[in-house]
Design a protein around this motif. Structure first.
Motif, PDB file in Angstrom:
ATOM      1  N   LYS A  39       0.825  -1.214   0.000  1.00  0.00           N
ATOM      2  CA  LYS A  39       0.000   0.000   0.000  1.00  0.00           C
ATOM      3  C   LYS A  39       0.855   1.258   0.000  1.00  0.00           C
ATOM      4  CE  LYS A  39      -3.671   2.285   2.650  1.00  0.00           C
ATOM      5  NZ  LYS A  39      -4.512   2.213   3.875  1.00  0.00           N
ATOM      6  N   ASN A  40       2.040   1.168   0.599  1.00  0.00           N
ATOM      7  CA  ASN A  40       2.893   2.345   0.743  1.00  0.00           C
ATOM      8  C   ASN A  40       3.959   2.446  -0.339  1.00  0.00           C
ATOM      9  OD1 ASN A  40       2.323   3.955   3.363  1.00  0.00           O
ATOM     10  ND2 ASN A  40       2.059   1.823   3.948  1.00  0.00           N
ATOM     11  N   ILE A  41       3.943   1.531  -1.305  1.00  0.00           N
ATOM     12  CA  ILE A  41       4.895   1.598  -2.421  1.00  0.00           C
ATOM     13  C   ILE A  41       4.228   2.332  -3.575  1.00  0.00           C
ATOM     14  CG2 ILE A  41       6.184   0.242  -4.089  1.00  0.00           C
ATOM     15  CD1 ILE A  41       7.338  -0.770  -1.751  1.00  0.00           C
ATOM     16  N   HIS A  42       4.910   3.289  -4.113  1.00  0.00           N
ATOM     17  CA  HIS A  42       4.372   4.107  -5.197  1.00  0.00           C
ATOM     18  C   HIS A  42       5.322   4.052  -6.380  1.00  0.00           C
ATOM     19  CE1 HIS A  42       1.636   5.826  -2.180  1.00  0.00           C
ATOM     20  NE2 HIS A  42       2.709   5.902  -1.398  1.00  0.00           N
ATOM     21  N   GLY A  43       4.786   4.445  -7.554  1.00  0.00           N
ATOM     22  CA  GLY A  43       5.632   4.506  -8.731  1.00  0.00           C
ATOM     23  C   GLY A  43       5.332   3.401  -9.720  1.00  0.00           C
ATOM     24  N   THR A  44       6.201   3.277 -10.715  1.00  0.00           N
ATOM     25  CA  THR A  44       5.965   2.366 -11.825  1.00  0.00           C
ATOM     26  C   THR A  44       7.216   1.568 -12.163  1.00  0.00           C
ATOM     27  OG1 THR A  44       6.579   4.063 -13.438  1.00  0.00           O
ATOM     28  CG2 THR A  44       4.253   3.917 -12.843  1.00  0.00           C
ATOM     29  N   VAL A  45       6.982   0.433 -12.823  1.00  0.00           N
ATOM     30  CA  VAL A  45       8.072  -0.337 -13.436  1.00  0.00           C
ATOM     31  C   VAL A  45       7.642  -0.697 -14.855  1.00  0.00           C
ATOM     32  CG1 VAL A  45       8.936  -1.279 -11.259  1.00  0.00           C
ATOM     33  CG2 VAL A  45       7.196  -2.548 -12.555  1.00  0.00           C
ATOM     34  N   ALA A  46       8.607  -0.833 -15.740  1.00  0.00           N
ATOM     35  CA  ALA A  46       8.321  -1.235 -17.115  1.00  0.00           C
ATOM     36  C   ALA A  46       7.989  -2.715 -17.176  1.00  0.00           C
ATOM     37  CB  ALA A  46       9.535  -0.929 -18.001  1.00  0.00           C
ATOM     38  N   ASP A  47       7.363  -3.125 -18.253  1.00  0.00           N
ATOM     39  CA  ASP A  47       7.090  -4.545 -18.454  1.00  0.00           C
ATOM     40  C   ASP A  47       8.396  -5.330 -18.371  1.00  0.00           C
ATOM     41  OD1 ASP A  47       4.456  -3.916 -18.850  1.00  0.00           O
ATOM     42  OD2 ASP A  47       4.525  -4.070 -21.046  1.00  0.00           O
ATOM     43  N   GLY A  48       8.349  -6.431 -17.654  1.00  0.00           N
ATOM     44  CA  GLY A  48       9.534  -7.244 -17.460  1.00  0.00           C
ATOM     45  C   GLY A  48      10.292  -6.931 -16.189  1.00  0.00           C
ATOM     46  N   PHE A  49       9.920  -5.844 -15.506  1.00  0.00           N
ATOM     47  CA  PHE A  49      10.611  -5.448 -14.274  1.00  0.00           C
ATOM     48  C   PHE A  49       9.701  -5.565 -13.045  1.00  0.00           C
ATOM     49  CE2 PHE A  49      13.212  -3.834 -17.597  1.00  0.00           C
ATOM     50  CZ  PHE A  49      14.491  -3.803 -17.093  1.00  0.00           C
ATOM     51  N   GLU A  50       8.620  -6.346 -13.187  1.00  0.00           N
ATOM     52  CA  GLU A  50       7.685  -6.508 -12.070  1.00  0.00           C
ATOM     53  C   GLU A  50       8.356  -7.131 -10.855  1.00  0.00           C
ATOM     54  OE1 GLU A  50       5.488  -6.441 -15.938  1.00  0.00           O
ATOM     55  OE2 GLU A  50       7.210  -7.576 -15.161  1.00  0.00           O
ATOM     56  N   ALA A  51       9.340  -8.010 -11.081  1.00  0.00           N
ATOM     57  CA  ALA A  51      10.025  -8.658  -9.954  1.00  0.00           C
ATOM     58  C   ALA A  51      10.783  -7.655  -9.100  1.00  0.00           C
ATOM     59  CB  ALA A  51      10.979  -9.730 -10.474  1.00  0.00           C
ATOM     60  N   VAL A  52      11.193  -6.541  -9.701  1.00  0.00           N
ATOM     61  CA  VAL A  52      11.886  -5.504  -8.930  1.00  0.00           C
ATOM     62  C   VAL A  52      10.923  -4.871  -7.932  1.00  0.00           C
ATOM     63  CG1 VAL A  52      13.155  -3.339  -9.055  1.00  0.00           C
ATOM     64  CG2 VAL A  52      13.458  -5.073 -10.841  1.00  0.00           C
ATOM     65  N   ARG A  53       9.710  -4.604  -8.383  1.00  0.00           N
ATOM     66  CA  ARG A  53       8.716  -4.028  -7.471  1.00  0.00           C
ATOM     67  C   ARG A  53       8.430  -4.992  -6.313  1.00  0.00           C
ATOM     68  NH1 ARG A  53       4.608  -0.021  -8.595  1.00  0.00           N
ATOM     69  NH2 ARG A  53       3.227   0.126  -6.789  1.00  0.00           N
ATOM     70  N   LYS A  54       8.319  -6.275  -6.609  1.00  0.00           N
ATOM     71  CA  LYS A  54       8.065  -7.260  -5.563  1.00  0.00           C
ATOM     72  C   LYS A  54       9.213  -7.306  -4.551  1.00  0.00           C
ATOM     73  CE  LYS A  54       5.111 -10.299  -8.365  1.00  0.00           C
ATOM     74  NZ  LYS A  54       4.982 -11.640  -8.999  1.00  0.00           N
ATOM     75  N   GLU A  55      10.441  -7.240  -5.063  1.00  0.00           N
ATOM     76  CA  GLU A  55      11.608  -7.267  -4.182  1.00  0.00           C
ATOM     77  C   GLU A  55      11.649  -6.013  -3.311  1.00  0.00           C
ATOM     78  OE1 GLU A  55      14.232  -9.208  -2.350  1.00  0.00           O
ATOM     79  OE2 GLU A  55      13.851 -10.071  -4.325  1.00  0.00           O
ATOM     80  N   PHE A  56      11.327  -4.880  -3.890  1.00  0.00           N
ATOM     81  CA  PHE A  56      11.294  -3.626  -3.132  1.00  0.00           C
ATOM     82  C   PHE A  56      10.210  -3.689  -2.059  1.00  0.00           C
ATOM     83  CE2 PHE A  56      10.274   1.100  -3.047  1.00  0.00           C
ATOM     84  CZ  PHE A  56      11.427   1.469  -2.392  1.00  0.00           C
ATOM     85  N   ALA A  57       9.037  -4.201  -2.412  1.00  0.00           N
ATOM     86  CA  ALA A  57       7.945  -4.311  -1.443  1.00  0.00           C
ATOM     87  C   ALA A  57       8.309  -5.260  -0.309  1.00  0.00           C
ATOM     88  CB  ALA A  57       6.673  -4.784  -2.140  1.00  0.00           C
ATOM     89  N   ALA A  58       8.987  -6.354  -0.635  1.00  0.00           N
ATOM     90  CA  ALA A  58       9.384  -7.311   0.399  1.00  0.00           C
ATOM     91  C   ALA A  58      10.375  -6.680   1.366  1.00  0.00           C
ATOM     92  CB  ALA A  58       9.986  -8.558  -0.242  1.00  0.00           C
TER      93      ALA A  58
END
Length: 393
Positions: free
Chosen positions: A9-28
């Motif tokens: 809920k507190n993570i904001h911003g965007t990632v390009a297609d293919g970089f979804e795993a980066v968002r997951k790692e950041f959220a973790a």
């Protein structure tokens, strides 16, 4: 709500297609750091922004435009200027420093070359009596005092991190060669043309965007490790970090000094965002918004090439430096390509370019991380971005 759900809920911003795993790692990672974590992550691949994330806890005022002290990541901006001037022929790496700055010859420093200076081999990491806080904010004053300083090892024979002064030393060479301060050249040649949120001298108009640096909050176990570190008031490390001075320097709090922010000393005084850090390295190695890379491949390779590797006599550990930059693959992240170059910062920030993958990376956080320098989470975040970058080819 679980910690991971709150994190998402507190993570904001965007990632390009293919970089979804980066968002997951950041959220973790953020889930582990709640409730007071605040930070930013940005990355480019071949000049295209592919990651632009931030976490702000419950503070609605925090965003991608928020600015933080970037500590020694400032050195990356400073030495990109030096690389440009070498590329153009204004500076020559194998000329003696005294060719540009005759006064530097005092106390046996006359044979040192610019290449050796950039590789942390000068031996003038500080002064015998230390600097005042006002002097540390002013590169001209640092350079004037170091010109007369006796080196603490024979120049060129060893290397050690010139943490608070390397930007002033190389900056004085830039000033003598160009008639402009390093900060002025950076503003005109790099920051302004690319619109980078990475300042060496923060304009007053941008002060409201600055987020006050918060000191490290170590656990009892971490505090015990800090207290057990070897050292004393007259060691090379104490002199290099000015803790032996009458006014000992508290490195974590340097960005909170308005004079440091205003003058932007080229070793530690930069203020910026993850977008600014990543954008700097993207501009260095890639075409960005139709602009050619700032550095030719040969220049980037020479400045990223290992020049000082092994035992750092100041930090008393293995380190690796290129020319003004840290050798990022050797020092931090072995999964990066040979020749990756950048610079970490004491508060936990990290920034680098990996020319072989086309990756440019920037990370900031508000609270200083244990034990200083690049925060540990950078390893997992940089690895996730690098994997995605390789897969996107």
């Amino acid at each position: 709500m679980t910690r991971l759900q709150r994190s998402a809920k507190n993570i904001h911003g965007t990632v390009a297609d293919g970089f979804e795993a980066v968002r997951k790692e950041f959220a973790a990672f953020v889930a582990e750091e709640l409730p007071d974590y605040e930070g930013q992550l940005c990355a480019y691949v071949h000049g295209r922004r592919v990651v632009d994330l931030w976490a702000a806890g419950d503070d609605a005022d925090v965003g991608p435009e928020s600015l933080y002290g970037v500590y020694s990541s400032t050195k990356g901006a400073a030495h990109l200027v030096v690389a440009l001037l070498v590329q153009e022929g204004t500076l020559e790496l194998d000329r003696k420093v005294t060719y540009y700055w005759p006064e530097f010859s005092a106390e046996g420093k006359g044979a040192l070359t610019l290449r050796e200076l950039l590789a942390h081999r000068a031996g003038v990491v500080g002064t015998d009596s230390g600097f005042t806080a006002r002097e540390l904010a002013d590169d001209r004053q640092i350079a004037e005092r170091l010109a007369d300083q006796r080196p603490l090892w024979r120049p060129g024979t060893a290397f050690g991190y010139h943490g608070l002064v390397i930007g002033a030393l190389t900056g004085e060479v830039v000033r003598r060669a160009t008639g402009r301060t390093l900060q002025e050249v950076y503003e005109e040649r790099v920051r302004a043309p690319y619109g980078l949120d990475l300042f060496l001298g923060l304009p007053a108009a941008h002060e409201p965007r600055f987020r006050t640096a918060q000191p490290m909050a170590p656990t009892p176990e971490q505090r015990a490790l800090l207290d057990a570190r070897p050292g004393g008031p007259h060691t090379l490390e104490a002199i290099a970090f000015n803790t032996h001075a009458a006014e000992p320097t508290d490195l974590e709090l340097l960005p909170n000094d308005p004079l440091v922010r205003a003058k932007g000393p080229a070793s530690v005084g930069g203020v910026g965002s993850a977008r600014g850090l990543a954008g700097l390295y993207a501009a260095a190695i890639s075409e960005v918004d139709g602009k050619a890379p700032l550095l030719k491949e040969d220049t980037a390779a020479e400045f990223g090439q290992l020049h000082s590797v092994g035992y750092d006599v100041v930090l008393r550990m293995h380190k690796a430096y290129g020319l003004g930059f840290q050798a990022t693959a050797d020092t931090w992240y072995p999964f990066l390509g040979a020749g990756a170059f950048g610079h970490s910062g004491a508060g936990g920030c990290q920034a680098f370019a990996d020319p072989r993958s086309g990756l440019a990376y920037g990370y900031t956080r508000r609270r200083c991380a244990f034990p200083g320098a690049a925060a540990p989470e950078n390893h997992r975040l940089a690895a996730a971005v690098h994997r995605a970058a390789l897969a996107s080819r």
